[in-house]
Scaffold this active site. Sequence first.
Site, mmCIF file in Angstrom:
data_model
loop_
_atom_site.group_PDB
_atom_site.id
_atom_site.type_symbol
_atom_site.label_atom_id
_atom_site.label_comp_id
_atom_site.label_asym_id
_atom_site.label_seq_id
_atom_site.Cartn_x
_atom_site.Cartn_y
_atom_site.Cartn_z
ATOM 1 N N LYS A 201 0.834 -1.190 0.000
ATOM 2 C CA LYS A 201 0.000 0.000 0.000
ATOM 3 C C LYS A 201 0.882 1.258 0.000
ATOM 4 C CE LYS A 201 -0.812 -0.206 5.028
ATOM 5 N NZ LYS A 201 -1.813 -0.424 6.077
ATOM 6 N N HIS A 202 0.344 2.335 -0.529
ATOM 7 C CA HIS A 202 -1.023 2.537 -1.032
ATOM 8 C C HIS A 202 -0.933 2.755 -2.526
ATOM 9 C CE1 HIS A 202 -0.840 3.892 3.216
ATOM 10 N NE2 HIS A 202 -2.009 3.277 3.322
ATOM 11 N N HIS A 215 -5.296 12.419 1.951
ATOM 12 C CA HIS A 215 -6.356 12.154 0.980
ATOM 13 C C HIS A 215 -6.455 13.233 -0.091
ATOM 14 C CE1 HIS A 215 -8.945 9.242 3.625
ATOM 15 N NE2 HIS A 215 -7.660 9.149 3.915
ATOM 16 N N ASP A 281 -8.567 0.056 0.662
ATOM 17 C CA ASP A 281 -8.285 0.727 1.917
ATOM 18 C C ASP A 281 -9.618 1.016 2.586
ATOM 19 O OD1 ASP A 281 -6.924 1.843 4.012
ATOM 20 O OD2 ASP A 281 -5.719 3.187 2.784
#
Length: 785
Positions: A201-202, A215, A281
Amino acid sequence: MTLEEKVGQLGSRWVGNAMRAQEDKPEPAIDPGAGGTQNVAPMQDVFAASQAVPFEEAVRDGLGHLTRVFGSGPVSAQEGAAEVVRLQRTIVERSRLGVPAIVHEECLTGFTAYRATVYPAAIAWGATFDPDLVERMAAAIGRDMRAVGAHQGLSPVLDVVRDYRWGRVEETMGEDPHLVSTLGAAYVRGLEKAGIIATLKHFAGYSASRAARNHGPVSMGRRELMDMILPPFEAAITHGGARSVMNSYSDVDGVPAVADSWLLTDLLRDEWGFTGTVVSDYWSVPFLASMHQVAADVAEAGALSLAAGLDVELPDTIGFGEGLVERVRRGELPESLVDRAARRLLTQKVELGLLDPDWTPEGSVTGAATVDLDSRANRELALEMAERSVILLDAGSTLPLLGEGRSAPGRIAVVGPCADDPHTFMGCYAFPNHVLPRHPELGMGIEAPSVLDALRTELPDSAIVHERGCDVRDGDRSGFAAAVAAARESDLCVAVVGDRAGMFGLGTSGEGCDADDLRLPGVQADLLAELAATGTPVVVVVVSGRPYALGEVHAEAAALVQAFMPGEEGGAAIAGVLSGRVQPVGKLPVQIPQGPGGQPGTYLQPPLGANSKGISNLDPTPLFPFGHGTSYTTFEVDDLRISDTEVSTDGEFTASVRVRNTGGRAGEEVVQLYLHDVLAQVTRPVKQLTGFARVRLAPGESADVRFHVHTDRTAFTGRDLRRIVEPGDVEVLVGTSAGDLPCQGVVRLTGPTRAVGHDRRLITPVDVSPAAAAGRQEGADAGQS
């Protein structure tokens, strides 16, 4: 299988999160007085209230994953194993086919479970430049997880740092794709060999969000994504054997990763040949509707994700539930997409033995009765990891405190908010910082001596006094006077400053704890300035999850040490380095900036990204470069020998250097190879790490280090977005950091431009001469580079 049963395999359930909705007691914040409650996943509190269907009914058609049985509350290994058995028994008995679930857990700084060993954060793994050690650590983590019935670990983080202000820098292994590739593949090998599915990840681009906001959207072209972000994922699949990938929350150029068919299918599967599972996620599927606003509702979000290549929704079934079934029934979604994902997930269950005729819930946790999640062997490994990750930036005239004709200082003032708080050694996914803030009555759950404790043990002949001075992040200066007085009255001051990890704004580092700039948090820099003004020598130790701008600090410090969240044994490691008992061997996996502004920037820059006098008044030259780290001995790297100064674009050459220990004690040096494409069809970094080797040498001893460089290692993404090897001159640079490269030569690549694909060389094998064979020697077989 019925359609409903196939869809059931694509979902998950977080039973522990339902407890959160039932709690009515206020939760203390990580920092006293910070206020608020700490989620351990984004919007966890919102989704906790959505579990209206009882577990027994939710598993009627089967279940793909069980979420964080151990990582949601303070349960012992035995209690957690009993809960695994109960949940698996319910799934087997309540569903027609009786297929058990995969149990997944977090393992970013060790197994995220109560009383489990807290290893250094991933940024400290990067500082070791030691893939063999990282692999051994991952294997130990995996063994503990397997013993209690876990099957999958949500680690490693392979995001390449692009902006130091991002809160999750602590979870990464640094800013160089080759370093992250090498260490990441090693971690994956360790976890997978222990029988745990590693989850990369990610995927992909998360670490390059605009303004470093968690984000945040990613403004990145395909070329940068392919050359800087994707190589570690590719290497971890090819050389590590990773069996799972987790999508990024972010969108890249407007396309959220969880709905990007180019990323999850065309590239990952069709080009790279990945055959494992892609898991979401947490809540990234419903985020397509609520956050990205590219889906009308969660049902459409689920359909978009499934079509793009997502296989399993975590941590709860929201978009992959009844909405998928209804769309297939209406003919709006091909059932073949459900079959594709279910087949991938069921294949992994077969690999794990979950469909074996003799499998039982009780038999899956047989190691729980005797396992010690913080065993002596674990702690010894955590100590080794911590010691090898501490970076001596500048010994000045003060360090080491002992030896070389020095006796221990008579009186030492140990000050700073990180001096007597072992929480600062731990990342945001370490259980004491991640879950235990909701249970303050339980303390840390493990033994973790602070720097203050460790120094009192390390230096028993010194009188050690302690003053906190200030907190990590608030503006309270009321403790300055006592700290300054303690320093003034002492022979030496050790100031320990840095971060306190938390989640979503409740820390200075960690997920959702992004920084405005790179000043030390709160008033810590002001405290250091006042301590320096006393005239007492001040040794500054920075314990942090990201690099901070230390230009002004360095100018006044008697010595400077960087420790990137070194885990539960961090206090002993730091004290050992300060005294000189431990020879520092850590290297910077990121730069240390000179000033706090001017971000983002890493060492991987084309000419105009570096200092451009006469063009811009801003100078991004770091205080300490990538790969930097000194020790209590000295090394000399010279005698560059290049086997061929002209090779074809599909050829290979070797670059050899001699490294000598010119100091008075044994030590280790990391010899680093960088390449620079002098003239290319697109701008290229002025230097880029292409290989490295860690060499241990006794005083006066020397060794030859030979890098085997295939021209694939010069490949880059050209104007037409194909990865190519171009003819032309390539500078070969060898030394001990990106800023110390005394050995320089040129190799000319000849012949036609050559396109390369997934079968290209991703590593640079290294040989170390027999002169170093009695010491530490790593090469291609150990995954060194």
